[in-house]
Scaffold this motif. Structure first.
Motif, short mmCIF file in Angstrom:
data_model
loop_
_atom_site.label_atom_id
_atom_site.label_comp_id
_atom_site.label_asym_id
_atom_site.label_seq_id
_atom_site.Cartn_x
_atom_site.Cartn_y
_atom_site.Cartn_z
N UNK A 1 72.75 66.53 141.93
CA UNK A 1 73.09 66.41 143.47
C UNK A 1 73.81 67.45 144.39
N UNK A 2 74.88 68.28 143.78
CA UNK A 2 75.39 69.11 144.42
C UNK A 2 74.61 70.25 144.75
N UNK A 3 73.70 70.45 143.73
CA UNK A 3 72.73 71.76 143.83
C UNK A 3 71.89 71.36 145.10
N UNK A 4 71.46 70.16 145.22
CA UNK A 4 70.77 69.61 146.18
C UNK A 4 71.44 69.73 147.65
N UNK A 5 72.65 69.47 147.78
CA UNK A 5 73.28 69.39 149.08
C UNK A 5 73.36 71.00 149.47
N UNK A 6 73.73 71.82 148.39
CA UNK A 6 73.72 73.39 148.98
C UNK A 6 72.52 73.65 149.64
N UNK A 7 71.27 73.27 149.08
CA UNK A 7 70.02 73.85 149.39
C UNK A 7 70.05 73.14 150.89
N UNK A 8 70.53 72.22 151.35
CA UNK A 8 70.23 71.60 152.73
C UNK A 8 71.11 72.62 153.49
N UNK A 9 71.79 73.39 153.54
CA UNK A 9 72.52 74.45 154.23
C UNK A 9 73.02 73.52 155.43
N UNK A 10 73.73 72.61 155.22
CA UNK A 10 74.37 72.19 156.23
C UNK A 10 75.81 71.66 155.92
N UNK A 11 76.86 72.44 156.59
CA UNK A 11 78.21 72.15 156.05
C UNK A 11 78.79 70.64 156.66
N UNK A 12 78.40 70.26 157.68
CA UNK A 12 78.85 68.69 157.78
C UNK A 12 78.20 67.76 156.95
N UNK A 13 77.08 67.86 156.60
CA UNK A 13 76.55 66.97 155.66
C UNK A 13 76.81 67.11 154.13
N UNK A 14 77.54 68.14 153.83
CA UNK A 14 78.11 68.46 152.44
C UNK A 14 79.57 67.81 152.81
N UNK A 15 79.94 67.97 153.82
CA UNK A 15 81.44 67.32 154.01
C UNK A 15 81.40 65.76 153.65
N UNK A 16 80.06 65.36 154.54
CA UNK A 16 80.21 63.89 154.59
C UNK A 16 79.87 63.15 153.18
N UNK A 17 79.02 63.97 152.44
CA UNK A 17 78.76 63.36 151.09
C UNK A 17 79.92 63.63 150.24
N UNK A 18 80.74 64.63 150.39
CA UNK A 18 82.06 65.06 149.43
C UNK A 18 82.85 64.05 149.80
N UNK A 19 83.04 63.67 151.03
CA UNK A 19 83.92 62.50 151.28
C UNK A 19 83.72 61.24 150.84
N UNK A 20 82.37 60.98 150.72
CA UNK A 20 81.65 59.58 150.11
C UNK A 20 82.21 59.47 148.79
N UNK A 21 81.96 60.89 148.02
CA UNK A 21 82.14 60.95 146.49
C UNK A 21 83.94 60.70 146.31
N UNK A 22 84.71 61.24 147.35
CA UNK A 22 86.08 60.89 147.02
C UNK A 22 86.46 59.53 147.48
N UNK A 23 85.67 58.82 148.12
CA UNK A 23 85.82 57.39 148.50
C UNK A 23 85.33 56.64 147.22
N UNK A 24 84.26 57.06 146.54
CA UNK A 24 83.92 56.19 145.42
C UNK A 24 84.80 56.39 144.32
N UNK A 25 85.42 57.61 144.19
CA UNK A 25 86.34 57.69 143.20
C UNK A 25 87.66 56.65 143.45
N UNK A 26 88.01 56.86 144.56
CA UNK A 26 89.22 55.97 144.90
C UNK A 26 89.07 54.64 144.93
N UNK A 27 87.67 54.11 145.31
CA UNK A 27 87.29 52.76 145.18
C UNK A 27 87.28 52.25 143.71
N UNK A 28 86.62 53.16 142.89
CA UNK A 28 86.28 52.83 141.54
C UNK A 28 87.77 52.52 140.84
#
Length: 400
Positions: free
Chosen positions: A199-226
């Motif tokens: 997933x991280x590799x796929x995000x890097x290939x999108x070459x969009x910093x804001x999209x990476x930030x959004x999905x990274x924050x979603x991961x952080x939310x998931x970790x906190x929620x779990x």
């Protein structure tokens, strides 16, 4: 925290260390019964959940059940699959997760990716930005948005695998041999990390910093929620504190809503839509996910045929609302009355909860979030993709 650092820390958050946990599972949505929701439904709204998904998949161009096939059939994961075979005959939950990923006709595990594709097509290309005109588009969806849908499913699947880790400190003799559970945990961590790395590799290939930030924050939310889910989860002979419905909503958004909401927003960012369109996509993803989770929580209380041995989460929406209506003292009294020989009689407690206001209030809450999701869709132009998104909401807000 960077996405790479988060990936390195995830095993610790989700199984290798941290507070004790028993089993982790994302509830999957099965067929939904039919009764009207709070808003007027289209006259041709499909009656069954499988039909809703099947028609939606035709709109986006292909069955989303094969979205992660390239990753799942890779040499690396094939080697892991060979190790998983050694768990056959044990009771490790990774086996159930693995079989569900390969084939599960009742539970559509690719729901999140499907919603990302549908909302991408519903929004279409941005009329205010011509920079996307050179992107490949198939069935009205950019190739980068399809990649995002796959990434969303990879993240969800990785967390699903990680949630199958067993707390070795709470093993009972009936759970199976310790060495089998230890081996299963190692494979779960390894395979989950592999999916997250893809997933991280796929995000890097999108070459969009804001999209990476959004999905990274979603991961952080998931970790906190779990983490919070685990620390407040109720098991037999252990009743947690009264979390309240407000706290329940916050935790549920983190663990079940953030990934879909931010993925929908990211899909709009990839098509260069403005902030207003991105926010409406976020709101749809958030409220649809909340409605979906409440629907899942309600299933043990509304199914016509429910086995007496079926347990349910004591921090699910109907139970939390039931507890709020009663007050803590009366709730603990009901818990005590449902105890038999040191074990909780879930069948008896379920009937007690059904006799209260918690179930009907949870249905109302499910429909509230469904209506909020429909309101967000009103900003998108009418289309078959928008209708499919509406039908998904109608499917998760109908009860009998």
């Amino acid at each position: 925290m960077s996405l790479r650092k988060l990936l390195l820390r995830l095993p610790g958050y989700l199984g290798a260390s941290g507070p004790p946990r028993r089993l982790w599972r994302f509830p999957a949505l099965g067929p939904v019964s039919s009764v009207g929701s709070g808003r007027e439904r289209p006259s041709r709204s499909p009656a069954h959940w499988n039909q809703v998904v099947s028609e939606a998949e035709k709109i986006v161009g292909y069955p989303t059940s094969f979205m992660s096939l390239r990753c799942l059939l890779s040499d690396e994961l094939s080697n892991i699959a060979l190790q998983v075979r050694k768990l056959v005959g044990t009771q490790h939950p990774l086996l159930t997760t693995a079989s569900g990923l390969v084939h599960d006709s009742r539970h559509n595990l690719q729901l999140r990716g499907l919603v990302v594709l549908l909302i991408s097509k519903a929004a279409g290309p941005s009329s205010m930005n011509a920079s996307c005109q050179n992107y490949d588009m198939v069935s009205g969806i950019y190739s980068c948005q399809r990649s995002l849908a796959e990434i969303t499913e990879l993240i969800h699947t990785a967390l699903l695998v990680h949630r199958g880790i067993v707390n070795l400190n709470e093993l009972q003799s009936s759970d199976g041999a310790l060495k089998d559970m230890q081996f299963g945990n190692k494979i779960a961590i390894l395979s989950g990390d592999f999916l997250l790395a893809n997933a991280c590799n796929g995000l890097a290939l999108l070459q969009n910093t804001k999209v990476v930030e959004l999905l990274a924050s979603a991961l952080m939310d998931l970790v906190q929620g779990v983490y919070h889910e685990n620390s407040t989860s109720a098991k037999e002979n252990h009743i947690t504190e009264d979390i309240g419905i407000s706290t329940w909503k916050e935790q549920t958004f983190l663990s079940h809503g953030a990934l879909l909401a931010k993925s929908c927003q990211a899909a709009m960012e990839l098509a260069k839509h403005d902030a207003d369109v991105q926010d409406m996509a976020f709101q749809y993803g958030k409220h649809m996910a909340m409605s979906h989770k409440i629907n899942s929580d309600l299933q043990p209380f509304i199914k016509e045929k429910t086995s007496d041995s079926v347990t349910f989460n004591l921090n699910s929406a109907p139970v939390v609302l039931h507890q709020e209506f009663l007050g803590r003292d009366l709730w603990m009294k009901q818990i005590g009355e449902a105890q038999e020989k040191g074990r909780l009689d879930y069948a008896k407690l379920r009937e007690t909860i059904k006799a209260g206001k918690g179930v009907t209030s949870a249905i109302d809450l499910c429909r509230y979030h469904g209506n909020k999701a429909l309101e967000a869709l009103e900003s998108f132009p009418p289309s078959e993709a928008r209708s499919a998104l509406e039908n998904i909401v109608f499917a998760v807000t109908r009860f009998s």
